[in-house]
Design an enzyme around this catalytic site. Structure first.
Site, PDB file in Angstrom:
ATOM      1  N   LYS A  45       0.874  -1.186   0.000  1.00 58.36           N
ATOM      2  CA  LYS A  45       0.000   0.000   0.000  1.00 58.36           C
ATOM      3  C   LYS A  45       0.905   1.228   0.000  1.00 58.36           C
ATOM      4  O   LYS A  45       1.941   1.244   0.670  1.00 58.36           O
ATOM      5  CB  LYS A  45      -0.871   0.011   1.266  1.00 58.36           C
ATOM      6  CG  LYS A  45      -1.661   1.289   1.462  1.00 58.36           C
ATOM      7  CD  LYS A  45      -2.713   1.492   0.377  1.00 58.36           C
ATOM      8  CE  LYS A  45      -3.406   2.857   0.508  1.00 58.36           C
ATOM      9  NZ  LYS A  45      -4.332   3.105  -0.629  1.00 58.36           N
ATOM     10  N   SER A  46       0.541   2.245  -0.774  1.00 56.91           N
ATOM     11  CA  SER A  46       1.371   3.451  -0.803  1.00 56.91           C
ATOM     12  C   SER A  46       1.519   4.006   0.616  1.00 56.91           C
ATOM     13  O   SER A  46       0.527   4.210   1.325  1.00 56.91           O
ATOM     14  CB  SER A  46       0.723   4.518  -1.694  1.00 56.91           C
ATOM     15  OG  SER A  46       0.693   4.068  -3.047  1.00 56.91           O
ATOM     16  N   MET A  71     -10.474   5.912  -0.546  1.00 55.89           N
ATOM     17  CA  MET A  71      -9.890   5.429   0.709  1.00 55.89           C
ATOM     18  C   MET A  71      -9.172   6.528   1.484  1.00 55.89           C
ATOM     19  O   MET A  71      -9.222   6.583   2.698  1.00 55.89           O
ATOM     20  CB  MET A  71      -8.924   4.273   0.430  1.00 55.89           C
ATOM     21  CG  MET A  71      -9.520   3.117  -0.355  1.00 55.89           C
ATOM     22  SD  MET A  71     -10.942   2.388   0.441  1.00 55.89           S
ATOM     23  CE  MET A  71     -10.125   1.465   1.729  1.00 55.89           C
ATOM     24  N   CYS A 128      -2.580   9.425  -6.710  1.00 52.22           N
ATOM     25  CA  CYS A 128      -3.704   9.143  -5.813  1.00 52.22           C
ATOM     26  C   CYS A 128      -4.759  10.241  -5.998  1.00 52.22           C
ATOM     27  O   CYS A 128      -4.468  11.420  -5.821  1.00 52.22           O
ATOM     28  CB  CYS A 128      -3.266   9.107  -4.353  1.00 52.22           C
ATOM     29  SG  CYS A 128      -4.693   8.872  -3.259  1.00 52.22           S
TER      30      CYS A 128
HETATM   31  O1  LIG Z   1      -7.604   6.444  -1.750  1.00 50.63           O
HETATM   32  C1  LIG Z   1      -6.538   5.765  -1.813  1.00 50.63           C
HETATM   33  O2  LIG Z   1      -5.889   5.381  -0.816  1.00 50.63           O
HETATM   34  C2  LIG Z   1      -6.084   5.454  -3.197  1.00 50.63           C
HETATM   35  N1  LIG Z   1      -7.027   5.013  -4.059  1.00 50.63           N
HETATM   36  C3  LIG Z   1      -6.740   4.804  -5.391  1.00 50.63           C
HETATM   37  O3  LIG Z   1      -7.631   4.413  -6.179  1.00 50.63           O
HETATM   38  N2  LIG Z   1      -5.485   5.030  -5.840  1.00 50.63           N
HETATM   39  C4  LIG Z   1      -4.492   5.456  -5.030  1.00 50.63           C
HETATM   40  O4  LIG Z   1      -3.360   5.668  -5.501  1.00 50.63           O
HETATM   41  C5  LIG Z   1      -4.799   5.675  -3.642  1.00 50.63           C
HETATM   42 CL1  LIG Z   1      -3.524   6.205  -2.582  1.00 50.63          CL
END
Ligand SMILES: O=C(O)c1[nH]c(=O)[nH]c(=O)c1Cl
Length: 310
Positions: A45-46, A71, A128
């Site tokens: 996860k980033s 998210m 994101c």
């Molecule tokens: O809302 C998110 O966590 C999210 N959701 C996405 O669809 N792509 C992303 O790069 C991220 Cl970081």
């Protein structure tokens, strides 16, 4: 039948990865992926510097042919992921994904990786769509160029970029001409299609709480956009830059299409979330079936060989 692939000199037993964000936030999820024998690699996860709860719920909703999410970058914090990718026995290669809340934070995270003893692949998420008030950096061409210039003054380890979808051939030209100036290990295209909207007819209400219901679109309905971005970037990027194709993969046929368009690896998000890790085994066997029926023995036999109509 050989489904192995590479990003630079990192070899993956098979071409499939989870899409960052899917089944990769907690230690349990990451261990699950590490032990799943049908994905050749995994992406974390980033990570942001600090632990984040993310946006208020509901923030993910399944759609008839895909998903919508806002998210808001929930994650355990950078130190957790750096420790995981450095300390855990690597049964398969891991890509460490980072997404600072600002350019300064992006640079700080990359300095920490550069100064660490982590020697694996890193992916900078410039796309994101769900952090309130934070634009998708990769839609700011000049800003991305300036940032990449600063990064590659100090970052000497393999670095890829997670891109948002582009929808204009001139934009493909622009982003590719910027990326071609830098020694990138790979690009990962696409991230979710930013700021979509879904409406519940009965309640006459949006389905996500954050941002008044706007969220990134993924899953089957993203496939045509994903294929276009893989194809367009493959046609424009230096051959030294590998491509991870992400978006809309629900079957072996979709994975086959991504490879035909030029992808080196394929990551699967929504479908893994909805079906579970079993999706990797199913899609792997479906892809093998297709390759078998066409007499292909490895991905190189057909990678990037999409035909046009003359
Ligand atoms: O809302 C998110 O966590 C999210 N959701 C996405 O669809 N792509 C992303 O790069 C991220 Cl970081």
């Amino acid at each position: 039948m050989d489904l192995s692939s590479k990003i630079q000199n990192v070899k993956f037993e098979n071409l499939f990865l989870n899409a960052s964000g899917i089944h990769c936030q907690t230690k349990e999820e990451l261990d699950d992926l590490m032990n799943n024998s049908y994905s050749g690699g995994m992406v974390t996860k980033s990570a942001t510097s600090n632990h984040r709860f993310g946006n208020p719920l509901p923030r993910y909703h399944s759609l008839p042919s895909g998903s919508i999410n806002s998210m808001g970058l929930p994650n355990e914090g950078f130190d957790f992921y750096l420790d995981y990718v450095t300390r855990t026995e690597q049964k398969k290669p891991i890509i460490l994904s980072v997404a600072g809340m600002s350019k300064e934070e992006d640079l700080e995270l990359l300095h920490q990786i550069q100064d660490s003893d982590y020697q694996g692949l890193t992916e900078l998420n410039l796309s994101c769509p769900n952090v309130i008030g934070k634009p998708q950096m990769a839609y700011d061409f000049q800003g991305s160029d300036i940032m990449l210039n600063e990064i590659f003054k100090f970052f000497k380890k393999p670095l890829g970029i997670k891109l948002p979808p582009y929808f204009d051939l001139v934009h493909f030209d622009k982003i590719a001409s910027i990326l071609n100036q830098y020694p990138l290990s790979h690009v990962n295209t696409i991230n979710s299609i930013g700021n979509g909207m879904w409406v519940d007819i009965e309640s006459e209400k949006v389905v996500l709480k954050p941002k008044g219901g706007f969220g990134g679109i993924g899953g089957a309905m993203a496939l045509p956009t994903a294929l276009a971005n893989v194809r367009a970037l493959r046609q424009r990027l230096n051959s030294s830059i590998d491509i991870i194709g992400t978006g809309g993969v629900t079957t072996g046929r979709d994975a086959f299409a991504h490879i035909l368009c030029g992808a080196n690896m394929v990551s699967i998000g929504t479908q893994v979330y909805e079906e579970g890790l079993g999706a990797f085994e199913r899609i792997t066997s479906e892809l093998k079936e297709i390759m078998n029926s066409k007499g292909y023995h490895s991905l190189d036999d057909f990678r990037g060989k999409l035909k046009t109509i003359e």
